[in-house]
Design a protein around this motif. Sequence first.
Motif, mmCIF file in Angstrom:
data_model
loop_
_atom_site.group_PDB
_atom_site.id
_atom_site.type_symbol
_atom_site.label_atom_id
_atom_site.label_comp_id
_atom_site.label_asym_id
_atom_site.label_seq_id
_atom_site.Cartn_x
_atom_site.Cartn_y
_atom_site.Cartn_z
ATOM 1 N N LEU A 183 0.881 -1.235 0.273
ATOM 2 C CA LEU A 183 0.134 0.027 0.097
ATOM 3 C C LEU A 183 0.807 1.229 -0.058
ATOM 4 O O LEU A 183 1.806 1.333 0.448
ATOM 5 C CB LEU A 183 -0.898 -0.012 1.295
ATOM 6 N N GLU A 184 0.267 2.181 -0.521
ATOM 7 C CA GLU A 184 0.989 3.687 -0.502
ATOM 8 C C GLU A 184 0.095 4.739 0.127
ATOM 9 O O GLU A 184 -1.082 4.610 0.318
ATOM 10 C CB GLU A 184 1.072 3.976 -1.993
ATOM 11 N N PHE A 185 0.933 5.538 0.906
ATOM 12 C CA PHE A 185 -0.030 6.461 1.804
ATOM 13 C C PHE A 185 0.704 7.929 1.291
ATOM 14 O O PHE A 185 2.102 8.054 1.449
ATOM 15 C CB PHE A 185 0.213 6.122 3.111
ATOM 16 N N LYS A 186 -0.100 8.832 1.496
ATOM 17 C CA LYS A 186 0.374 10.387 1.316
ATOM 18 C C LYS A 186 -0.284 11.048 2.439
ATOM 19 O O LYS A 186 -1.238 10.949 2.679
ATOM 20 C CB LYS A 186 -0.139 10.819 -0.179
ATOM 21 N N LEU A 187 0.590 11.837 3.158
ATOM 22 C CA LEU A 187 0.361 12.550 4.329
ATOM 23 C C LEU A 187 0.602 13.851 4.053
ATOM 24 O O LEU A 187 1.685 14.305 3.672
ATOM 25 C CB LEU A 187 1.149 11.965 5.675
ATOM 26 N N ALA A 188 -0.339 14.929 4.399
ATOM 27 C CA ALA A 188 -0.226 16.100 4.274
ATOM 28 C C ALA A 188 0.840 16.888 5.289
ATOM 29 O O ALA A 188 1.059 16.043 6.221
ATOM 30 C CB ALA A 188 -1.637 17.035 4.123
ATOM 31 N N ALA A 189 1.282 18.007 5.030
ATOM 32 C CA ALA A 189 2.145 18.723 6.067
ATOM 33 C C ALA A 189 1.133 19.190 6.998
ATOM 34 O O ALA A 189 -0.189 19.536 6.984
ATOM 35 C CB ALA A 189 2.699 20.012 5.628
ATOM 36 N N ASN A 190 1.561 19.343 8.493
ATOM 37 C CA ASN A 190 0.874 19.841 9.601
ATOM 38 C C ASN A 190 1.667 21.035 10.288
ATOM 39 O O ASN A 190 2.876 20.924 10.196
ATOM 40 C CB ASN A 190 0.610 18.845 10.418
ATOM 41 N N HIS A 191 0.842 21.957 10.828
ATOM 42 C CA HIS A 191 1.633 22.821 11.700
ATOM 43 C C HIS A 191 1.236 22.744 13.200
ATOM 44 O O HIS A 191 0.172 22.224 13.479
ATOM 45 C CB HIS A 191 1.258 24.458 11.065
ATOM 46 N N HIS A 192 1.925 23.070 14.045
ATOM 47 C CA HIS A 192 1.773 22.991 15.343
ATOM 48 C C HIS A 192 0.690 23.799 16.151
ATOM 49 O O HIS A 192 -0.109 23.092 16.757
ATOM 50 C CB HIS A 192 3.150 23.010 16.055
ATOM 51 N N VAL A 248 5.499 27.526 29.063
ATOM 52 C CA VAL A 248 5.419 27.236 27.658
ATOM 53 C C VAL A 248 3.861 27.522 27.422
ATOM 54 O O VAL A 248 3.466 26.342 27.981
ATOM 55 C CB VAL A 248 6.222 26.410 27.171
ATOM 56 N N GLY A 249 3.344 28.154 26.577
ATOM 57 C CA GLY A 249 1.807 27.854 26.365
ATOM 58 C C GLY A 249 1.646 26.932 25.168
ATOM 59 O O GLY A 249 0.993 27.361 24.249
ATOM 60 N N GLY A 250 2.247 25.820 25.312
ATOM 61 C CA GLY A 250 2.043 24.757 24.217
ATOM 62 C C GLY A 250 3.218 24.889 23.255
ATOM 63 O O GLY A 250 3.696 26.029 22.798
ATOM 64 N N ALA A 251 3.403 23.807 22.768
ATOM 65 C CA ALA A 251 4.819 23.789 21.622
ATOM 66 C C ALA A 251 4.616 22.778 20.738
ATOM 67 O O ALA A 251 4.881 22.846 19.304
ATOM 68 C CB ALA A 251 5.998 23.924 22.327
ATOM 69 N N PHE A 252 4.445 21.456 21.244
ATOM 70 C CA PHE A 252 4.456 20.229 20.486
ATOM 71 C C PHE A 252 5.363 20.005 19.505
ATOM 72 O O PHE A 252 5.466 19.521 18.583
ATOM 73 C CB PHE A 252 2.994 20.364 19.543
ATOM 74 N N GLY A 253 6.664 20.444 19.946
ATOM 75 C CA GLY A 253 7.965 20.254 19.179
ATOM 76 C C GLY A 253 8.119 21.672 18.361
ATOM 77 O O GLY A 253 9.715 21.809 18.316
ATOM 78 N N SER A 254 7.552 22.519 18.208
ATOM 79 C CA SER A 254 7.689 23.834 17.583
ATOM 80 C C SER A 254 8.814 24.868 18.346
ATOM 81 O O SER A 254 9.366 25.698 17.701
ATOM 82 C CB SER A 254 6.716 24.412 17.155
ATOM 83 N N ASP A 307 11.344 24.126 -1.910
ATOM 84 C CA ASP A 307 11.786 25.433 -1.283
ATOM 85 C C ASP A 307 10.693 26.006 -0.264
ATOM 86 O O ASP A 307 10.002 26.902 -0.653
ATOM 87 C CB ASP A 307 11.800 26.382 -2.514
ATOM 88 N N SER A 308 10.662 25.266 0.721
ATOM 89 C CA SER A 308 9.898 25.866 1.801
ATOM 90 C C SER A 308 10.500 25.957 3.084
ATOM 91 O O SER A 308 11.663 25.270 3.061
ATOM 92 C CB SER A 308 8.519 25.002 1.859
ATOM 93 N N GLN A 309 9.949 26.390 4.138
ATOM 94 C CA GLN A 309 10.643 26.374 5.578
ATOM 95 C C GLN A 309 11.140 24.945 5.801
ATOM 96 O O GLN A 309 10.779 23.924 5.427
ATOM 97 C CB GLN A 309 9.538 27.050 6.558
ATOM 98 N N LEU A 310 12.098 24.873 6.924
ATOM 99 C CA LEU A 310 12.549 23.711 7.526
ATOM 100 C C LEU A 310 11.479 22.999 8.143
ATOM 101 O O LEU A 310 10.847 23.538 9.068
ATOM 102 C CB LEU A 310 13.566 23.977 8.366
ATOM 103 N N PRO A 311 11.008 21.749 7.891
ATOM 104 C CA PRO A 311 10.213 20.825 8.838
ATOM 105 C C PRO A 311 11.001 20.749 10.019
ATOM 106 O O PRO A 311 12.137 20.941 10.189
ATOM 107 C CB PRO A 311 10.231 19.732 8.087
ATOM 108 N N THR A 312 10.305 20.181 11.062
ATOM 109 C CA THR A 312 10.716 19.902 12.495
ATOM 110 C C THR A 312 9.871 18.801 13.071
ATOM 111 O O THR A 312 9.003 18.325 12.592
ATOM 112 C CB THR A 312 11.021 21.165 13.189
ATOM 113 N N PHE A 313 10.270 18.481 14.274
ATOM 114 C CA PHE A 313 9.660 17.449 15.024
ATOM 115 C C PHE A 313 8.315 18.088 15.377
ATOM 116 O O PHE A 313 8.221 19.120 15.971
ATOM 117 C CB PHE A 313 10.339 16.969 16.290
ATOM 118 N N MET A 314 7.348 17.322 15.150
ATOM 119 C CA MET A 314 5.839 17.507 15.764
ATOM 120 C C MET A 314 5.346 16.258 16.384
ATOM 121 O O MET A 314 5.689 15.366 16.105
ATOM 122 C CB MET A 314 4.953 18.046 14.522
#
Length: 752
Positions: free
Chosen positions: A186-195, A250-256, A355-362
């Motif tokens: 199977l193949e899966f495509k996952l969209a980007a998420n923001h924190h 910290v008022g939440g972060a989730f890795g950001s 050509d987009s911002q650097l991803p990080t851990f979430m």
Amino acid sequence: MAQTGFTPLTYDDTVGQPLERRGGRAKVTGTAPYSAEWKVDGLLYAMPVLSMIARGKVVGINSAIAESMPGVRMILTPENVPRVKKVKPAGESNFGTSLASSLIPAAERNVYFVGQYMAAVIADSFEAARDAAMAVKLEYEVSEHQTDVFQSPADERPKDLQGEPPTFTMGDPDGALKKAAVQVDLEFKLAANHHNPIEPHATIADWKEKDGEPFLRVYDASQSISLSQMTLVQMFELKPEQVQVICKLVGGAFGSKGLMWPHSILAIMCSKVMQAPVKIAISREMMYGGTGHRTPMFQRVAIGADSDGKIESLIHSGFASTSRKDVYAEAFTMPSRSMYATPNLKLDQTQCRVDSQLPTFMRAPPETPGMFALEVAMDVMADKLKLDPIEFRKRNEPSIEPHSQKPYSGRHLVECMELGAKQFGWANRNQSPRSTRDGHWLVGMGMAPATFPALGFPTAARVTLKSDGSAHIDCCSHELGTGTETVQCQLLSSLLGIPVKNVTMELGDSTLPPGGISGGSSTTFSLGGAVRKAVDALKSNLLKLASTNADFKSLKVDDVRFAEGKLVGPSASISLVDLLKQAKKDSVAEVGSFQPGKDSKTANHSYGAQFVEVGVDEDFGIVRMRRMLACYACGTIMNAKTARSQFMGAMIMGVGHALMEETKWDHHLGRITNNNLAEYHVPVQADIPKIDVMWITDPDFNASPIGGKGIGEIGITGVAAAISNAIYNATGRRLYDLPMTPERFLKGSAHA
Ligand code: MOS
């Protein structure tokens, strides 16, 4: 059983109690000190000037209009920006620094993504800085860009995945897959998420000359204060005692907020130039270009099994993205190393540059996306085998971790599935899809396991026992809103045998003993390990003080223990208050350090099982959550109330990941288009059903110095798979792409 890593501790019943989180009142009454809110005299405000193209070069900066606007003090550009020393970012230095990106703000002329900080305006007010920043005109030489991850060649291998090679092969996975009686591929495509934490990032930098020497104080919304302090020492070429970083809450972060993003560096540069305190509080919109995101991903999971449901081969591969300039590698194949027994295993990851911002851990960076693909594939296989999904997983329960060949420190996955199933009423599920209706809703149940590794970071803590019998912990750790202070006070209360109300803690300041990164669900574990060590040292120290008493004279440290405010020996005890009085001391203090072991003899993970019931409206493609339940095994649970909240919060975030959260780019312009909470959808109260959380008590001293393995992230893992599996059970339709929005449901997966 696995070999023991740490000597087990026994706790009194303070540990585990559902005590209220300290600091709650300050938060709800608005007095809690978030980083943007410190009162600093003579504060100036800066606002970055953002690039509006995704790739190219700034060839001119016209700031004449901006300079003439009221309240503007200075425009920082590559011409006048103070130099900083080049240091390797975290991704290249294995967390030797907390620097997210090698891009130095306002110093770089090359443009790598929309929203890059090309210049900055410093002004008397936030509004003046913001307005003037918009009036700065950047002239560009534009190059062709690509922001679509799925249109980019993923022909590069990440150097490593959390210190391990990006590929792993055991046996003959391709051959075994071909020969297997039953196959899924199977193949899966996952969209980007923001924190999207509630608190946007903010930095107040205060650079002063003190006695001819510079001193830099930084208030920064951060999950890594100590490492940031050390990073700033390097970048600005100062001595450690010249830099102080503070973050009380910290008022939440989730890795950001795990790494230091360019706005923090920019605020410091501005403050250095002005020799005045400068604040940069970035907007929600700017968080979509400046503070990381979860990368989009393509994944393939192939499983071969024999007709009895034994896995013969497991292949997990795919790609994620990184930025043109820097590296963040999302290790989404990691969970497949340890979930199921298989003689043949292949893991293989590549990456593409966009050509987009650097991803990080979430939140649970590899496990959240990785477990989605793996556990949907497992459900498809169970269905092909006509096995109950839990039964199929039980048949593939490993005795040792396939990848490392190590025994598990404590697993309990089967118990979690069984207990959860019983409580959820899994036996009432009809294995055939489309067999349950409630009005026009099709109703289905799904499940998936959850997992997260037990991680620790080097941490030091000072424990002080005072002559009034109270105790205090000092550590430059973080209060992410999760209850660090509450939980550590409970731990110390239990270790010292004194009431928890007599224990206090200070955190969030780099002048305290250094804490680790509060990421990877590691804080309770690492800080607890340091507190435990400090208490051991305190016990030796106090025994020495007590040895003037005949009853304690030639005792060894193992002969005494703390209980009910006393140091207790075999034949006598002495109250801690009396002991300090007798020794004429106001207090005694010891620092303990926790170092995570390099060569654990066990495979250290937590496990759990997620259960969901969904209703699907097929006409509109709407998925409604009806019930959720999870059962976890994360070792000792330090506080039943804060733990339940953490698990529940993560499960809610899992609903967002599964059904709503999607960062969208206009690839023509290379811009994110839904950079706000109106268009980037996260779950709201009305989206969330009744959630039940349960856990197995299994103190795991193989993995953890305090028996508890961390709970911040495991709760989101497996949720999206459980929901996809429930949608299948409800409708007979499989969804392989995230998020499973109405559009995707109605369209169906391209590769279904
Ligand atoms: Mo977490 S993604 O380790 O803050």
